[in-house]
Each structure stands twice: as C-alpha cells, then as structure tokens.
Design an enzyme around this catalytic site. Sequence first.
Site, PDB file in Angstrom:
ATOM      1  N   ASP A 111      -2.928 -26.429   0.275  1.00 53.97           N
ATOM      2  CA  ASP A 111      -1.903 -26.741   1.261  1.00 53.97           C
ATOM      3  C   ASP A 111      -1.833 -28.264   1.366  1.00 53.97           C
ATOM      4  O   ASP A 111      -2.654 -28.898   2.018  1.00 53.97           O
ATOM      5  CB  ASP A 111      -2.277 -26.098   2.604  1.00 53.97           C
ATOM      6  CG  ASP A 111      -1.335 -26.477   3.740  1.00 53.97           C
ATOM      7  OD1 ASP A 111      -0.499 -27.380   3.550  1.00 53.97           O
ATOM      8  OD2 ASP A 111      -1.461 -25.878   4.823  1.00 53.97           O
TER       9      ASP A 111
ATOM     10  N   LYS B  62       6.980 -31.765   4.684  1.00 52.54           N
ATOM     11  CA  LYS B  62       6.884 -33.040   5.399  1.00 52.54           C
ATOM     12  C   LYS B  62       7.470 -34.215   4.606  1.00 52.54           C
ATOM     13  O   LYS B  62       8.665 -34.425   4.592  1.00 52.54           O
ATOM     14  CB  LYS B  62       5.444 -33.293   5.823  1.00 52.54           C
ATOM     15  CG  LYS B  62       4.988 -32.359   6.962  1.00 52.54           C
ATOM     16  CD  LYS B  62       3.674 -32.772   7.543  1.00 52.54           C
ATOM     17  CE  LYS B  62       3.217 -31.873   8.677  1.00 52.54           C
ATOM     18  NZ  LYS B  62       4.011 -31.997   9.901  1.00 52.54           N
TER      19      LYS B  62
ATOM     20  N   PHE C 264      -5.017 -25.746   9.503  1.00 52.32           N
ATOM     21  CA  PHE C 264      -3.725 -25.445  10.125  1.00 52.32           C
ATOM     22  C   PHE C 264      -2.725 -25.213   9.000  1.00 52.32           C
ATOM     23  O   PHE C 264      -2.523 -26.082   8.150  1.00 52.32           O
ATOM     24  CB  PHE C 264      -3.242 -26.582  11.019  1.00 52.32           C
ATOM     25  CG  PHE C 264      -1.924 -26.262  11.698  1.00 52.32           C
ATOM     26  CD1 PHE C 264      -1.908 -25.538  12.885  1.00 52.32           C
ATOM     27  CD2 PHE C 264      -0.729 -26.667  11.146  1.00 52.32           C
ATOM     28  CE1 PHE C 264      -0.698 -25.221  13.507  1.00 52.32           C
ATOM     29  CE2 PHE C 264       0.482 -26.356  11.757  1.00 52.32           C
ATOM     30  CZ  PHE C 264       0.493 -25.631  12.939  1.00 52.32           C
TER      31      PHE C 264
END
Length: 407
Positions: free
Chosen positions: A229, A258, A144
């Site tokens: 990522d 995040k 994702f």
Amino acid sequence: MAGMTGSESAALMARADRHTMNTYARYPIALVRGEGVRCWDADGKEYLDFLGGIAVNVLGHAHPAVVEAIAAQARRLIHCSNLYYSEPMAALAELLTRSGGLDRVFFCNSGAEANEGAIKLARKYQWRKGRKEKNRIVSLTHSFHGRTLATVTATAKPAIQEGFGPLPEGFDHAEAGDVAALEAAVTEKTAAVIVEPVQGEGGVMPLSREYLAAARAICDARGALLIFDEVQCGMGRVGTLFAYQAFGVKPDILTLAKGLGGGVPIGAVCATEEAATGFAPGDHGTTFGGNPLACAAALATVKTLLAEDLPARARAMGAYLLSGLKQLQAKHPDLVKEVRGMGLMLGMELTRPAAPVLAKCHELGLLVNVTANTVIRLLPPYIITEADADRALAILDQALAAVGEAD
C-alpha cells in the site's frame, strides 16, 4: 483559536457545518487559494503548507504543468466510459509501467478503492488458480488502508471499526515489524499480505528492509501475494518514485493514489503480469476510473516528477528537514520523544498529545497535522526550499517553546 477566525472564514465554515455531514473534526481554517508551498484562507492569512493535502500536493499548489494539463484536457474530453479507450489513460498506464510500477494497471478514484481492488485481485487470482481456500488477507497493526468496509477491516483499529459491523470475514492481523508474528499469521489459507512500507496514519513508522524482505520470502513460501500500500508513501514521497524501490523488495501488487494526480482524485492498482491474470473482463470496474481529466493531471504530475528528478529532491530535502527536527528534539527533550521517517514523510513524536502544538503551528501560519495522537506529521510538497524548511522549523520551535512554557 476559533474565536480568532475572521468574518469571511467564519461564514464559510458556518455554511459547511450547516449542510455537510459531521464526519470530520475540521480545523478552524477555511482555505481559498494556493500557490507553490503557500496557501491563503478566506480572510487573507498566509500559511506555509507542510501537509500538502495529506501527501497529495507533491508539486505544490497550482503547479503550471498540472493546471495547463487540466485546462487543455477539459477542452477536449472530460469523461468517457471505460467501454472505450482514451489517450490519457493509455499514456499514464504506459508511463507508470515503464517507470518500474509493475506490468499492468487498473485505474480508480482513491486510495481506499485501490486497496479494495488489490484485495479483490488477490482473492480472484487464487480462485482462478484453483486455490479457493486461499482467501484470507493478512495486514499489520498500526496500519491504515482506507474507509470501505474491507479496508476498515484490514486496518485493524477498533476505533474506526466500531459501529460498522458485521465486518467482512477473511482478515487476519500481525504485529508490525515482528517477523515471527507474520510467519505465524500467514497460513495455507492466506491469499495475500498487505503492508505499508512506511505506516503513515500509524505514526510515520518505516518498516525495515529486513522485515519487508522476510515478508516477501514468507509470501513466496506460502503461495501468497505481497501487496504494498503506497497510497501515502509512493509517488516520490520517500525518495524514489515507488517506495518499494527504496527497500529493494518488489511486491506482486502495489496501490497508489494521493500524490499520483497532483491534487486531482485518482487511484491505481499496479500488478505483475502474473498477478494481473486474476482479473478478467467483468470482474472489476468503476465508472470514473481512468477518467481522461484525472489521467491528464496525473500524467503531467508524473512527467514533472521524472523530468525534474523530484524524488531525489524529496530525499535531499527530507534529510535537511530531518536534521532540523533532530535539533529541535535536542532543544526540547521534555516534549520531543523521537523524530523519524523517510524522504519528505516525517514525524515528530511528542511525549504528550500533540494538539496544543498543532494549534500553535496553525496560529503561526504552518500547516501540519497530528496522527496517532502524539505525532506531528510533515508531508510537504517536494518543491520546498531550505528557506521554507527553516521557516517551518522556526515555527515548530516557537510552538514547542510556547507549549513548554505553559506547563
């Protein structure tokens, strides 16, 4: 569960449902305050937060260092254009690079933007090297990477791509963990390979050190860049400040978001000096990237992570929590298929859809979530204590027992 919601929470949820787009299947919880590892809804119900805003609140809620940094910066300078320099942006870039986050940084606002920027950087790098045919991006199954058109395409999940076509060209996919499949997917036309060292949305699945080393070797052999990522697994989550440090495999580009801002939106694309040559003035930008307020919050967050060695705490508390989850697996073998993860990025895979267990956890005052339909995901702040972990495990035990008894 919705029927148990108090009047203040119900009113808040009704307002939101009336005026916002229907893009989230929200849980019937309306949070209004948080402190440390706990938060409260509009009716005063207390929750133990083991989701942390989905890996965002690494220092918990309302950490004094972050709160003070935001307040102080807001009094000085909230925003200025990237046409100018600002001290918080310079200080954060310096700290990230000095701490092992490669050599150059581009700041943005989210993980999807960071991954979009990484894809653009990889393609432009190959273009500047005179290799214009090298423009394809290889990503993995179960990944994702975000919600922009490019990152949706890289994610390779039909369910999140449906209805958004035509999708961008130039993306290929390989089976996660299969070295032979990756070797076949990476061709002379590949600009870069993008991987999550630990696949979060895919079910909390760490890739092996051997696989990531093979990915590095394949990229080197084919002249492709390797992108990590680390939007979810970075910033101390797996027990090292940057996830790549835990695997001993260094990428050419890595992306962050995040946990970087301790709750304030910020993303970053970090790159080696060589890879960073792909960008020249005018090639990429964003109005709010490097925003002084966001950078001040991130600077306070990273300084606290380093000063208190919280990645090591995440590693130790992760081992403690993982041990407890394995005990629950042994106690509920018909319900719990597997537990896995690294540091404080943990997943409990069930033998059936996990929604009923999640609902019971919420009822009992524990915030976790479900990913990949059957996996209970735990992403707590690094400041949790053994007592917090024991409480979370006790609630999970009750939830599993209640679902098992209902069969």
